[in-house]
Motif scaffolding. Sequence first.
Motif, PDB file in Angstrom:
ATOM      1  N   PRO A   1       0.943  -0.949   0.133  1.00  0.00           N
ATOM      2  CA  PRO A   1      -0.219   0.147   0.068  1.00  0.00           C
ATOM      3  C   PRO A   1       0.613   1.395  -0.385  1.00  0.00           C
TER       4      PRO A   1
ATOM      5  N   ASP B   1      -5.151   0.873  -5.070  1.00  0.00           N
ATOM      6  CA  ASP B   1      -6.011   2.485  -4.855  1.00  0.00           C
ATOM      7  C   ASP B   1      -5.477   3.092  -5.843  1.00  0.00           C
TER       8      ASP B   1
ATOM      9  N   GLY C   1       0.521   2.067  -6.463  1.00  0.00           N
ATOM     10  CA  GLY C   1      -0.412   1.035  -5.438  1.00  0.00           C
ATOM     11  C   GLY C   1      -1.815   1.002  -5.891  1.00  0.00           C
TER      12      GLY C   1
ATOM     13  N   HIS D   1       5.904   3.594   0.303  1.00  0.00           N
ATOM     14  CA  HIS D   1       4.554   2.289   0.591  1.00  0.00           C
ATOM     15  C   HIS D   1       5.019   1.055   1.921  1.00  0.00           C
TER      16      HIS D   1
END
Length: 259
Positions: free
Chosen positions: A4, A215, A213, A227
Motif C-alpha cells: 500500500p 488504490d 498502488g 510504501h
Amino acid sequence: AYRPVRRLTTAPQGYEGEGFPVRRAFAGVPLSELDPFIHLDQMGEVDYAPGEPKGTPWHPHRGFETVTYMIDGIMDHQDSLGGGGSISNSDTQWMTAGSGILHIEAPPEHLVMSGGLFHGLQLWVNLPRAAKMIDPKYQDIRGKQSALLTTPDGGALIRVIAGEIAGHSGPGSTFTPINLAHVTLQPGARLDLPWQPEYNALVYALSGEGWVGTDLRPITLGQLATHGPGDAIRVEAKTELDLFVMGGRPIREPVVHYG
C-alpha cells in the motif's frame, strides 16, 4: 501482496552547486521510510542556453555513497583520489565516500559553450556504522551494463542499475543491499514489480502522470510515494511515465548530519 502507498509527497524546488535547479525528493519524509537512503535530488530537467550550464565546486562527503545517474546531458566528475570521468545517457557514477573524499561535478566545456538538455538524479545511500570509515572507492557504470527488462506486452522498460529485480541483477556494487531501477511506462501500461519484502520501497516520478498502488493514488512529476509492507509494487501510466524506483534493507541506525 501489493504494497500500500503509505505517503505521497511533492518535492520542493531549489538550487544546488553553482545554481542548477533541483527537486528535493525526500523533503518532509521521515528517515524511517527512506532508510537506507538519506537524500535524493532530481537535477533538471532543464534546457540550457549557450553559456548557462552549471556544476558544483569542490566539496567533501563522508560516511555514505553518492550515486549520480544521468538521463540527458553530460556531467564530468573528479575526486581527490584521482577517480572520475564523464557520464551521459543512462551512465552512473557511484562514489563510496567512506572515510572522506573531495569531489567536483561540472558540465564539460563544450556543453557549456553549446548549451543543451540536462537531466539526472543524485541519490545518497547510507553506510552502516561498521562501514562508515572504509576506504573511498569509485564505480563507473556505463548505461549499456544495466540489465534491461520489459513486460510481456512491451508497455514497460525497466533499467536495473543495482540490486536484483525479478531475478535480474544490476551492475552496481553495494555495501547496503538495495535495488535501483529507472522505469519508463507507455500510456495505459501497468507494471506489477516484485520487490523484496524486507526492503523499503520508494517510487519517484521523473516525468509524466499515472497512478501508484492498488488504490490508484495519482502521481506526477516531482512526487514521491513511500510504501508499506508487501512483496510487489504496482504502477500505472496515464501519459508516458518515467519513474525512479528504489528500496533497500533498512540499516536502523541513528543518522547524524554534518558531523
